[in-house]
Scaffold this motif. Structure first.
Motif, PDB file in Angstrom:
ATOM      1  N   GLU A  31       0.820  -1.201   0.000  1.00 47.37           N
ATOM      2  CA  GLU A  31       0.000   0.000   0.000  1.00 47.37           C
ATOM      3  C   GLU A  31       0.858   1.258   0.000  1.00 47.37           C
ATOM      4  N   ARG A  32       0.320   2.316  -0.565  1.00 47.01           N
ATOM      5  CA  ARG A  32       1.014   3.603  -0.582  1.00 47.01           C
ATOM      6  C   ARG A  32       1.131   4.159   0.836  1.00 47.01           C
ATOM      7  N   ILE A  33       2.241   4.833   1.097  1.00 44.50           N
ATOM      8  CA  ILE A  33       2.398   5.497   2.384  1.00 44.50           C
ATOM      9  C   ILE A  33       1.454   6.696   2.458  1.00 44.50           C
ATOM     10  N   HIS A  34       1.344   7.433   1.361  1.00 37.36           N
ATOM     11  CA  HIS A  34       0.411   8.562   1.244  1.00 37.36           C
ATOM     12  C   HIS A  34      -0.161   8.526  -0.170  1.00 37.36           C
ATOM     13  N   PRO A  35      -1.444   8.815  -0.349  1.00 42.03           N
ATOM     14  CA  PRO A  35      -2.031   8.721  -1.693  1.00 42.03           C
ATOM     15  C   PRO A  35      -1.397   9.641  -2.723  1.00 42.03           C
ATOM     16  N   ASP A  36      -0.744  10.733  -2.282  1.00 39.92           N
ATOM     17  CA  ASP A  36      -0.169  11.682  -3.221  1.00 39.92           C
ATOM     18  C   ASP A  36       1.324  11.464  -3.480  1.00 39.92           C
ATOM     19  N   ALA A  37       1.869  10.359  -3.004  1.00 41.82           N
ATOM     20  CA  ALA A  37       3.282  10.040  -3.242  1.00 41.82           C
ATOM     21  C   ALA A  37       3.385   8.625  -3.787  1.00 41.82           C
ATOM     22  N   PRO A  38       4.414   8.327  -4.584  1.00 47.53           N
ATOM     23  CA  PRO A  38       4.527   6.994  -5.187  1.00 47.53           C
ATOM     24  C   PRO A  38       5.045   5.925  -4.234  1.00 47.53           C
ATOM     25  N   GLU A  39       5.604   6.290  -3.088  1.00 47.80           N
ATOM     26  CA  GLU A  39       6.245   5.318  -2.201  1.00 47.80           C
ATOM     27  C   GLU A  39       5.239   4.369  -1.555  1.00 47.80           C
ATOM     28  N   ILE A  40       5.715   3.147  -1.278  1.00 46.81           N
ATOM     29  CA  ILE A  40       4.897   2.134  -0.609  1.00 46.81           C
ATOM     30  C   ILE A  40       5.571   1.723   0.702  1.00 46.81           C
ATOM     31  N   TRP A  41       4.795   1.064   1.583  1.00 45.48           N
ATOM     32  CA  TRP A  41       5.299   0.725   2.915  1.00 45.48           C
ATOM     33  C   TRP A  41       6.451  -0.280   2.870  1.00 45.48           C
ATOM     34  N   ALA A  42       6.556  -1.051   1.799  1.00 46.82           N
ATOM     35  CA  ALA A  42       7.676  -1.983   1.683  1.00 46.82           C
ATOM     36  C   ALA A  42       9.010  -1.245   1.707  1.00 46.82           C
ATOM     37  N   GLN A  43       9.033  -0.003   1.240  1.00 45.04           N
ATOM     38  CA  GLN A  43      10.274   0.774   1.266  1.00 45.04           C
ATOM     39  C   GLN A  43      10.706   1.095   2.696  1.00 45.04           C
ATOM     40  N   VAL A  44       9.739   1.257   3.595  1.00 48.78           N
ATOM     41  CA  VAL A  44      10.075   1.532   4.986  1.00 48.78           C
ATOM     42  C   VAL A  44      10.702   0.293   5.622  1.00 48.78           C
ATOM     43  N   ALA A  45      10.094  -0.875   5.389  1.00 47.26           N
ATOM     44  CA  ALA A  45      10.669  -2.113   5.916  1.00 47.26           C
ATOM     45  C   ALA A  45      12.055  -2.351   5.327  1.00 47.26           C
ATOM     46  N   TYR A  46      12.209  -2.051   4.044  1.00 42.62           N
ATOM     47  CA  TYR A  46      13.501  -2.228   3.384  1.00 42.62           C
ATOM     48  C   TYR A  46      14.536  -1.258   3.944  1.00 42.62           C
ATOM     49  N   ALA A  47      14.124  -0.006   4.190  1.00 43.66           N
ATOM     50  CA  ALA A  47      15.031   0.980   4.764  1.00 43.66           C
ATOM     51  C   ALA A  47      15.493   0.552   6.150  1.00 43.66           C
ATOM     52  N   ARG A  48      14.590  -0.033   6.912  1.00 43.64           N
ATOM     53  CA  ARG A  48      14.906  -0.505   8.263  1.00 43.64           C
ATOM     54  C   ARG A  48      15.902  -1.661   8.235  1.00 43.64           C
ATOM     55  N   ASP A  49      15.693  -2.608   7.340  1.00 38.99           N
ATOM     56  CA  ASP A  49      16.466  -3.852   7.362  1.00 38.99           C
ATOM     57  C   ASP A  49      17.684  -3.847   6.453  1.00 38.99           C
ATOM     58  N   ARG A  50      17.710  -2.995   5.441  1.00 41.44           N
ATOM     59  CA  ARG A  50      18.803  -3.034   4.465  1.00 41.44           C
ATOM     60  C   ARG A  50      19.521  -1.705   4.273  1.00 41.44           C
ATOM     61  N   GLU A  51      18.964  -0.612   4.847  1.00 41.42           N
ATOM     62  CA  GLU A  51      19.517   0.710   4.532  1.00 41.42           C
ATOM     63  C   GLU A  51      19.805   1.558   5.771  1.00 41.42           C
ATOM     64  N   TRP A  52      20.018   0.932   6.919  1.00 42.52           N
ATOM     65  CA  TRP A  52      20.500   1.613   8.122  1.00 42.52           C
ATOM     66  C   TRP A  52      19.563   2.719   8.630  1.00 42.52           C
ATOM     67  N   ALA A  53      18.280   2.649   8.318  1.00 43.91           N
ATOM     68  CA  ALA A  53      17.339   3.661   8.812  1.00 43.91           C
ATOM     69  C   ALA A  53      17.034   3.390  10.281  1.00 43.91           C
ATOM     70  N   GLU A  54      17.248   4.383  11.121  1.00 42.78           N
ATOM     71  CA  GLU A  54      17.013   4.254  12.557  1.00 42.78           C
ATOM     72  C   GLU A  54      15.888   5.149  13.055  1.00 42.78           C
ATOM     73  N   THR A  55      15.649   6.263  12.383  1.00 44.70           N
ATOM     74  CA  THR A  55      14.647   7.222  12.834  1.00 44.70           C
ATOM     75  C   THR A  55      13.646   7.496  11.717  1.00 44.70           C
ATOM     76  N   ALA A  56      12.531   8.117  12.113  1.00 44.33           N
ATOM     77  CA  ALA A  56      11.519   8.472  11.119  1.00 44.33           C
ATOM     78  C   ALA A  56      12.095   9.440  10.084  1.00 44.33           C
ATOM     79  N   ASP A  57      12.940  10.388  10.521  1.00 39.85           N
ATOM     80  CA  ASP A  57      13.548  11.319   9.565  1.00 39.85           C
ATOM     81  C   ASP A  57      14.455  10.600   8.583  1.00 39.85           C
TER      82      ASP A  57
END
Length: 536
Positions: A479-505
């Motif tokens: 699903e989209r994170i926001h209807p007006d942006a192309p990003e999906i929630w899988a990118q957040v999980a991917y950022a957490r597990d593969r891209e060193w994302a620690e904070t919401a920013d």
């Protein structure tokens, strides 16, 4: 949107590609003695770590904030030869910049760089005439071996078809040239990944609290994990200070009496919603030396930049009302008023250029890289341009090889033997990736929308297929994170597990474009934080 269910971290088996935990990384950093410790996770430090790891050195990289969390994600998003440098006769510099620009956009990261046509409007009474600018863009394209076409001049009517908000009052002609554009945060992150693939150990949100010394030589650093307060240290044969605007702060830890080596220039930008599509960018001369940009970027419009000396705390740099007014006023030279409404502004950001110390106007200062050695043997590197990040990495490596006593030379694979244009992870034709995502979508998961497929392809390249796999396995992540942006929630999980994302920013500002679009709502931020917490 369906409530996000528990999304566990990707598998911890090495084959899964997931990252070690922060505790595991701290332990790894604490137990080894590294050949090179790079302090500073901006593109300059990242590039050096990448090249050092390729050379066979044991490399560690730490940053007090996120990778590219400061200046390196606050640029004008351009890979460019530097048209304004022709004004000062720096022909060789422009040619070198073009070489690096073409290497990045064609061989190193074609999935992360996009060609962009620039229109240089010539107005009655402006600082430059049509003949001069026409000759300038021809020379500029010649220095790029005409790889982006031949610089030329077109009519105002032709230009307005591509840039509908172009101001045509007193417009005499429009010069045309080509450069490239990127998402700087994504480019930096892929370079971190390349460094890790080459063997580097990296940790963001780890602040240096002191330096380690052995017989007067800097041999490591004391650190604090800003996520949980854990204190630890890293030993290294050589320490590189690549902290950008903070370079003199770290030099003071080595030698309290060290004199300032740099000065800072603030560059502010505004991001606005576009009223209509743009097919080209505007580069408008403000005076003899300065150009203001209006750039179509991430489906938005990027305006800027300013250039003024900055003397405050680098952590406090911000866009002021004065900056906003200046950017809008300068944009109004060539952009119609309806596109410059303050109601269209979604985000603003400011970064600090690191310039060599000395007198003179910052807008005329050279964007050169300076490498110095301190009393305790710590190397400090500062300055340079995003376009030449690979060249800067090689330059620093060559400097390391030439140090008195050659502390690292015996272990270094000579830079001359390394491939000249090592690609960044995910290299692929983005059009082919987007096509595959659309063709493969829907089996077994929901079909991916065209704008999401295109966004993934141009921000992750072939790594997009890992994100699509997550979305297929868990429909909530599709699903989209926001209807007006192309990003999906899988990118957040991917950022957490593969891209060193620690904070919401980390996620909303640098791994995705939600913040710059003005869509990082409190609700979305809370959901991102929940998803990040699931993996800890």
């Amino acid at each position: 949107m369906t409530t996000l269910q528990s999304v566990p971290a990707l598998g911890t088996h090495p084959a899964s590609g997931s990252l070690p935990s922060r505790a595991e990384t701290r332990e790894q950093l604490s137990k080894a003695t590294y050949d090179l410790l790079v302090i500073g996770g901006g593109i300059l430090g990242i590039s050096t770590a990448w090249h050092a790891a390729q050379s066979g050195l044991r490399v560690a990289l730490v940053d007090a904030g996120d990778f590219a969390g400061a200046t390196s994600s606050a640029s004008s998003k351009l890979l460019h030869g530097g048209l304004r440098y022709l004004q000062t006769g720096a022909v060789k510099l422009v040619a070198e910049n073009h070489f690096e620009r073409r290497a990045v956009s064609r061989q190193v990261a074609p999935h992360l760089a996009n060609p962009l046509t620039f229109y240089l409007p010539v107005y009655k009474g402006g600082p430059h005439g049509a003949a001069k600018l026409g000759a300038g863009v021809f020379a500029y394209s010649a220095l790029s071996a005409f790889g982006d076409g031949v610089g030329h001049v077109i009519s105002p009517a032709r230009a307005q078809r591509d840039v509908p908000e172009l101001r045509t009052d007193n417009l005499k002609a429009v010069a045309v040239y080509g450069d490239d554009q990127m998402n700087d945060a994504r480019m930096a992150l892929m370079t971190v990944r390349a460094a890790v693939d080459a063997g580097a150990v990296v940790l963001n949100h780890a602040a240096v609290t002191g330096l380690r010394f052995t017989k007067g030589r800097v041999t490591g650093a004391e650190l604090e994990d800003r996520q949980d307060g854990t204190e630890f240290g890293v030993n290294a044969r050589l320490v590189l200070n690549a902290t950008g605007p903070w370079v003199d702060h770290l030099r003071k830890l080595e030698d309290p009496n060290s004199a300032p080596s740099i000065r800072l220039s603030k560059g502010a930008h505004l991001v606005l919603k576009r009223t209509r599509p743009w097919k080209a960018a505007l580069a408008t001369p403000i005076d003899k030396y300065r150009i203001t940009f209006a750039l179509p970027w991430e489906d938005m419009l990027l305006l800027g930049t300013t250039d003024e000396e900055y003397e405050g705390d680098p952590a406090d740099v911000a866009v002021t009302e004065k900056d906003t007014a200046q950017i809008l006023d300068e944009a109004a030279f060539s952009v119609r008023d309806q596109q410059l409404s303050r109601d269209l502004i979604t985000y603003s950001f400011a970064g600090l250029r690191v310039l060599p110390g000395g007198p003179g106007n910052t807008s005329k200062a050279k964007r050169e890289t300076v490498v110095t050695e301190g009393r305790g043997g710590m190397l400090s590197v500062a300055g340079g341009k995003w376009t030449t990040f690979r060249h800067i990495g090689r330059t620093v490596m060559n400097k390391l090889a030439e140090l008195p006593g050659h502390p690292l030379a015996e272990d270094m694979e000579p830079m001359a033997r390394l491939p000249k244009k090592v690609p960044l992870p995910g290299i692929a034709n983005p059009n082919a990736v987007a096509h595959r995502l659309l063709v493969d979508g829907g089996t077994p998961g929901p079909r991916m929308s065209a704008d999401t497929a295109r966004h993934l392809a141009t921000h992750y390249g072939s790594l997009s297929f890992d994100i699509a796999r997550l979305a297929n396995e868990n429909p909530v992540l599709a699903e989209r994170i926001h209807p007006d942006a192309p990003e999906i929630w899988a990118q957040v999980a991917y950022a957490r597990d593969r891209e060193w994302a620690e904070t919401a920013d980390d996620v909303l500002r640098r791994r995705t474009t939600l913040t710059i679009r003005g869509l990082a709502t409190d609700d979305i931020r809370a959901r991102v934080e929940d998803l990040l917490a699931e993996g800890r």
